[in-house]
Design a protein around this motif. Structure first.
Motif, short mmCIF file in Angstrom:
data_model
loop_
_atom_site.label_atom_id
_atom_site.label_comp_id
_atom_site.label_asym_id
_atom_site.label_seq_id
_atom_site.Cartn_x
_atom_site.Cartn_y
_atom_site.Cartn_z
N SER A 107 0.84 -1.20 0.00
CA SER A 107 0.00 0.00 0.00
C SER A 107 0.87 1.25 0.00
N TRP A 108 0.21 2.40 -0.18
CA TRP A 108 0.88 3.69 -0.19
C TRP A 108 1.62 3.94 1.12
N SER A 109 1.16 3.28 2.22
CA SER A 109 1.80 3.48 3.53
C SER A 109 2.94 2.49 3.77
N GLY A 110 3.18 1.59 2.81
CA GLY A 110 4.23 0.60 2.96
C GLY A 110 3.78 -0.71 3.56
N LYS A 111 2.52 -0.80 3.94
CA LYS A 111 1.98 -2.03 4.53
C LYS A 111 1.68 -3.05 3.43
N THR A 112 1.92 -4.32 3.74
CA THR A 112 1.55 -5.39 2.84
C THR A 112 0.06 -5.66 3.01
N VAL A 113 -0.66 -5.73 1.89
CA VAL A 113 -2.11 -5.95 1.91
C VAL A 113 -2.45 -7.07 0.93
N THR A 114 -3.52 -7.80 1.24
CA THR A 114 -4.04 -8.79 0.30
C THR A 114 -5.18 -8.16 -0.49
N MET A 115 -5.49 -8.77 -1.62
CA MET A 115 -6.64 -8.30 -2.39
C MET A 115 -7.91 -8.43 -1.54
N ARG A 116 -8.01 -9.46 -0.71
CA ARG A 116 -9.17 -9.60 0.17
C ARG A 116 -9.30 -8.38 1.07
N TRP A 117 -8.19 -7.96 1.69
CA TRP A 117 -8.22 -6.80 2.58
C TRP A 117 -8.64 -5.55 1.80
N VAL A 118 -8.10 -5.38 0.59
CA VAL A 118 -8.43 -4.20 -0.21
C VAL A 118 -9.92 -4.20 -0.56
N LEU A 119 -10.46 -5.34 -0.95
CA LEU A 119 -11.90 -5.40 -1.25
C LEU A 119 -12.73 -5.01 -0.03
N ILE A 120 -12.38 -5.55 1.12
CA ILE A 120 -13.12 -5.22 2.35
C ILE A 120 -12.98 -3.73 2.66
N HIS A 121 -11.76 -3.22 2.56
CA HIS A 121 -11.53 -1.80 2.83
C HIS A 121 -12.35 -0.93 1.88
N MET A 122 -12.36 -1.28 0.60
CA MET A 122 -13.07 -0.45 -0.37
C MET A 122 -14.59 -0.58 -0.24
N ILE A 123 -15.09 -1.71 0.22
CA ILE A 123 -16.52 -1.80 0.55
C ILE A 123 -16.83 -0.80 1.65
N GLU A 124 -15.99 -0.78 2.68
CA GLU A 124 -16.20 0.16 3.79
C GLU A 124 -16.11 1.61 3.30
N GLU A 125 -15.07 1.91 2.54
CA GLU A 125 -14.84 3.28 2.05
C GLU A 125 -16.00 3.75 1.17
N THR A 126 -16.41 2.91 0.25
CA THR A 126 -17.47 3.30 -0.69
C THR A 126 -18.81 3.42 0.03
N ALA A 127 -19.10 2.49 0.93
CA ALA A 127 -20.35 2.56 1.68
C ALA A 127 -20.38 3.80 2.57
N ARG A 128 -19.26 4.11 3.18
CA ARG A 128 -19.18 5.30 4.04
C ARG A 128 -19.49 6.57 3.24
N HIS A 129 -18.87 6.69 2.07
CA HIS A 129 -19.09 7.88 1.27
C HIS A 129 -20.46 7.88 0.59
N ALA A 130 -21.00 6.71 0.28
CA ALA A 130 -22.38 6.66 -0.23
C ALA A 130 -23.33 7.17 0.85
N GLY A 131 -23.05 6.88 2.10
CA GLY A 131 -23.85 7.42 3.21
C GLY A 131 -23.73 8.92 3.30
N HIS A 132 -22.50 9.43 3.13
CA HIS A 132 -22.32 10.88 3.10
C HIS A 132 -23.14 11.49 1.97
#
Length: 167
Positions: free
Chosen positions: A121-146
């Motif tokens: 990731s941009w922060s240097g952390k190792t991420v899996t595609m699973r983690w990214v999918l979960i993160h982006m579900i959260e991110e997109t849902a959060r902003h859809a709520g906004h």
């Protein structure tokens, strides 16, 4: 039409549909509004619908493409300070096309990358595609709520998905 997460689908398909449902809501929240309404800041921080779409496009590229060594288009703005704002010379059509390109690039990365595959990731952390999918579900849902709140403040429209006409 709103899609449902498959009750018996694979993990990857279920995660993808969960993300894509929220992506579709993001676009639905824009329907029927003119350019002025899409840019109207309705919070003290200046949040507006079009800026949220620009931000979501940026993070689609940033999480699905960059960590897994995939191409991302060159951004015309500073991603640290300008992804949550829309400049006067940035058209609605340009921002929506940017989001469509980001979604398409992310979709390709999702299709071609296994859930256990890792990236940095941009922060240097190792991420899996699973983690990214979960993160982006959260991110997109959060902003859809906004966006739901912003839309309600603009014209009173509410809802978390488009109504399907009966018949």
């Amino acid at each position: 039409m709103i899609r449902s997460v498959p009750y018996t689908g694979s993990e990857k398909d279920s995660l993808y549909v969960a993300l894509d449902r929220h992506r579709d809501v993001v676009l639905w929240k824009l329907e029927g509004l003119d350019d002025e309404a899409l840019r109207r800041p309705v919070t003290p921080s200046g949040t507006n619908l079009l800026a949220l779409v620009k931000h979501l496009a940026t993070v689609e590229y940033g999480w699905f493409c960059a960590p897994f060594g995939r191409e991302s288009e060159p951004f015309w703005f500073d991603t640290e300070t300008e992804d949550m704002t829309v400049a006067p010379d940035e058209s609605t059509a340009d921002i929506l096309a940017f989001y469509a390109r980001a979604r398409a690039a992310a979709d390709l990365a999702i299709r071609e990358t296994g859930l256990e595959d890792t990236g940095t990731s941009w922060s240097g952390k190792t991420v899996t595609m699973r983690w990214v999918l979960i993160h982006m579900i959260e991110e997109t849902a959060r902003h859809a709520g906004h966006m739901d709140i912003v839309r309600e403040l603009i014209d009173g429209a509410t809802g978390d998905h488009q109504e399907i006409p009966e018949g």
